[in-house]
Design a protein around this motif. Structure first.
Motif, PDB file in Angstrom:
ATOM      1  N   SER A 182       0.817  -1.207   0.000  1.00 21.98           N
ATOM      2  CA  SER A 182       0.000   0.000   0.000  1.00 21.98           C
ATOM      3  C   SER A 182       0.854   1.263   0.000  1.00 21.98           C
ATOM      4  CB  SER A 182      -0.941   0.004   1.211  1.00 21.98           C
ATOM      5  OG  SER A 182      -0.208   0.178   2.414  1.00 21.98           O
ATOM      6  N   LYS A 183       2.119   1.149   0.437  1.00 23.88           N
ATOM      7  CA  LYS A 183       2.991   2.325   0.513  1.00 23.88           C
ATOM      8  C   LYS A 183       4.095   2.317  -0.548  1.00 23.88           C
ATOM      9  CE  LYS A 183       3.837   4.310   4.305  1.00 23.88           C
ATOM     10  NZ  LYS A 183       4.399   4.758   5.590  1.00 23.88           N
ATOM     11  N   ASN A 185       4.109   2.463  -3.791  1.00 23.41           N
ATOM     12  CA  ASN A 185       3.989   3.431  -4.887  1.00 23.41           C
ATOM     13  C   ASN A 185       3.786   4.868  -4.412  1.00 23.41           C
ATOM     14  OD1 ASN A 185       4.156   1.595  -7.204  1.00 23.41           O
ATOM     15  ND2 ASN A 185       2.215   0.766  -6.448  1.00 23.41           N
ATOM     16  N   GLU A 186       3.841   5.084  -3.115  1.00 20.52           N
ATOM     17  CA  GLU A 186       3.669   6.446  -2.607  1.00 20.52           C
ATOM     18  C   GLU A 186       4.848   7.326  -3.045  1.00 20.52           C
ATOM     19  OE1 GLU A 186       1.224   7.820  -1.068  1.00 20.52           O
ATOM     20  OE2 GLU A 186      -0.025   6.065  -0.686  1.00 20.52           O
ATOM     21  N   GLN A 223       9.903   5.442  -2.787  1.00 19.59           N
ATOM     22  CA  GLN A 223       9.586   5.753  -4.174  1.00 19.59           C
ATOM     23  C   GLN A 223      10.030   4.630  -5.121  1.00 19.59           C
ATOM     24  OE1 GLN A 223      10.575   9.971  -5.123  1.00 19.59           O
ATOM     25  NE2 GLN A 223      11.040  10.134  -2.943  1.00 19.59           N
ATOM     26  N   GLU A 331       5.661  12.353   4.699  1.00 16.97           N
ATOM     27  CA  GLU A 331       4.345  11.864   4.278  1.00 16.97           C
ATOM     28  C   GLU A 331       3.226  12.804   4.755  1.00 16.97           C
ATOM     29  OE1 GLU A 331       1.837   7.686   4.272  1.00 16.97           O
ATOM     30  OE2 GLU A 331       3.060   8.184   6.017  1.00 16.97           O
ATOM     31  N   TYR A 334       2.656  15.675   2.337  1.00 10.45           N
ATOM     32  CA  TYR A 334       2.157  15.114   1.074  1.00 10.45           C
ATOM     33  C   TYR A 334       0.666  14.811   1.164  1.00 10.45           C
ATOM     34  CZ  TYR A 334       1.034  11.560  -2.372  1.00 10.45           C
ATOM     35  OH  TYR A 334       0.416  10.831  -3.353  1.00 10.45           O
ATOM     36  N   ARG A 335       0.208  14.324   2.312  1.00  9.71           N
ATOM     37  CA  ARG A 335      -1.192  13.935   2.453  1.00  9.71           C
ATOM     38  C   ARG A 335      -2.100  15.126   2.776  1.00  9.71           C
ATOM     39  NH1 ARG A 335      -2.114   8.843   1.914  1.00  9.71           N
ATOM     40  NH2 ARG A 335      -0.519   7.268   2.319  1.00  9.71           N
ATOM     41  N   GLU A 343       5.547  17.983  -5.004  1.00 10.85           N
ATOM     42  CA  GLU A 343       6.166  16.738  -4.535  1.00 10.85           C
ATOM     43  C   GLU A 343       7.675  16.859  -4.407  1.00 10.85           C
ATOM     44  OE1 GLU A 343       5.023  13.403  -6.846  1.00 10.85           O
ATOM     45  OE2 GLU A 343       2.874  13.590  -6.405  1.00 10.85           O
TER      46      GLU A 343
END
Length: 371
Positions: A182-183, A185-186, A223, A331, A334-335, A343
């Motif tokens: 879940s992380k 591709n962040e 990444q 993070e 970013y959120r 970014e």
């Protein structure tokens, strides 16, 4: 009536015939862990398997009388599936992957072939996303052969059941594959895959050193790229921002004082400016369990706050060295602040951007001696 009875019996026979294709559990090899290495253009696949009876007998006392058998498979191939097919062709009993509980990846795989592993797991219908995920720089078959206490199988070790360690002596997050994917591709932050090795000499069995699987540190992924490995001493700051941390033992004043930290709450405040900067906060409760020289509570509180700050700074320093945000601080903007900074600005994280670290501690009680 006879026709109806005949029809009823016939239906029952047809229903029973439908069970003829069911495989009996004693005639399959249940894979409990899957390991992957990569060397000289080939994948090296390892499987750890246990006999069904070795696990089921733990319900009674007989499971402690002798060591359980661990079966380790090994094969090579140009692809992961080719290595798996080669192993299956040489097995004396069918291999079943529906009970894989752990995935162990070598450093070479994490560096070079992680996308291929992600594709393989995503395409295999038997591999679930709720497996524990680890990395290692050791021989995978040695890790799979690690000993358990009191002759218990590997299913009762950190390799398969890290929850007791997380709950009673939290050091760093140990999470399942679904959390990683879940992380992965962040575009901001990082993920730490715990690393395992075999340690000898800490425990003895019949006066002989045991081979115990031990947590040694973690591999940083950010990444979709491998960023390097850090030992657990350099990752000490992670625990102050983890929701899983319940009990954290700490020693102060050259081990003359011992405390238990309970349910620390870490938070990150994002400060406005040309670049995002940060204030880190830790609030926690503590219990003094040992105080050899009756050092004052205020002095203990001050020393404890300083040690927590030092641990956070140590991880920040290691992150700068590795050029990765180990504490996953970036993070947050970013959120929640992605309209304020782009970014690239958010990802340009350095320890200098942490402007302040606040630690608030409430010492609830000190231990009372039994009378």
């Amino acid at each position: 009536m006879q026709k109806k009875l005949f029809l009823y019996v016939g239906c029952l026979l047809l229903a029973l015939a439908g069970c003829s294709g069911v495989k009996e559990i004693q005639y399959e090899t249940y894979i409990t862990a899957l390991g992957l290495d990569y060397s000289r253009g080939e994948y090296i696949l390892y499987t750890q398997a246990m006999n069904f009876s070795n696990t089921s007998k733990q319900e009674g006392g007989s499971g402690l009388e002798k060591s359980t058998t661990i079966l380790i498979g090994r094969s090579k191939g140009k692809s992961i599936q080719a290595a798996l097919s080669s192993l299956e062709q040489n097995a004396t009993m069918p291999l079943y992957y529906g009970h894989v509980n752990t995935i162990l990846l070598s450093k070479n795989v994490l560096e070079q072939k992680l996308p291929s592993v992600i594709d393989f797991i995503g395409q295999n219908p038997y591999l679930r996303y709720n497996c524990w995920l680890y990395g290692t720089n050791a021989d995978i078959k040695e890790v799979f052969s690690g000993e358990g206490f009191f002759n218990l199988p590997s299913l009762f070790s950190i390799l398969h059941r890290p929850e007791p360690l997380i709950k009673n002596n939290f050091f760093m997050p140990i999470e399942k594959y679904n959390r990683f994917i879940s992380k992965y591709n962040e575009p901001a932050g990082s993920y730490i895959i715990p690393s395992l090795e075999i340690k000898k000499g800490k425990f003895l069995k019949n006066k002989k050193p045991m081979d115990i699987v031990t947590l040694t540190g973690g591999y940083a992924i950010s990444q979709q790229k491998y960023k390097g490995w850090a030992n657990k001493q350099d990752l000490v700051g992670l625990k102050w921002f983890s929701k899983d941390a319940i009990n954290i033992p700490l020693s102060l004043f050259k081990e003359r004082v011992s405390v238990i930290i309970e349910n620390p709450k870490g938070s990150i405040n994002v400060l406005n400016g040309r670049n995002p900067s940060y204030q880190l906060n830790v609030k926690t409760h503590a219990v003094i369990v040992h105080n050899e020289e009756n050092i004052s509570v205020n002095k203990i509180k001050k020393e404890l706050a300083q040690q927590i700050k030092n641990q956070i700074v140590k991880t920040l320093n290691k992150g700068d060295e590795m050029k990765v945000d180990l504490l996953n601080i970036s993070e947050k903007p970013y959120r929640y602040h992605n309209k304020t900074w782009d970014e690239n600005t958010i990802n340009h994280f350095k320890k200098e951007l942490v402007k302040d670290i606040n630690v608030k501690i409430l010492i609830d009680e000190t231990i009372n001696y039994k009378r």
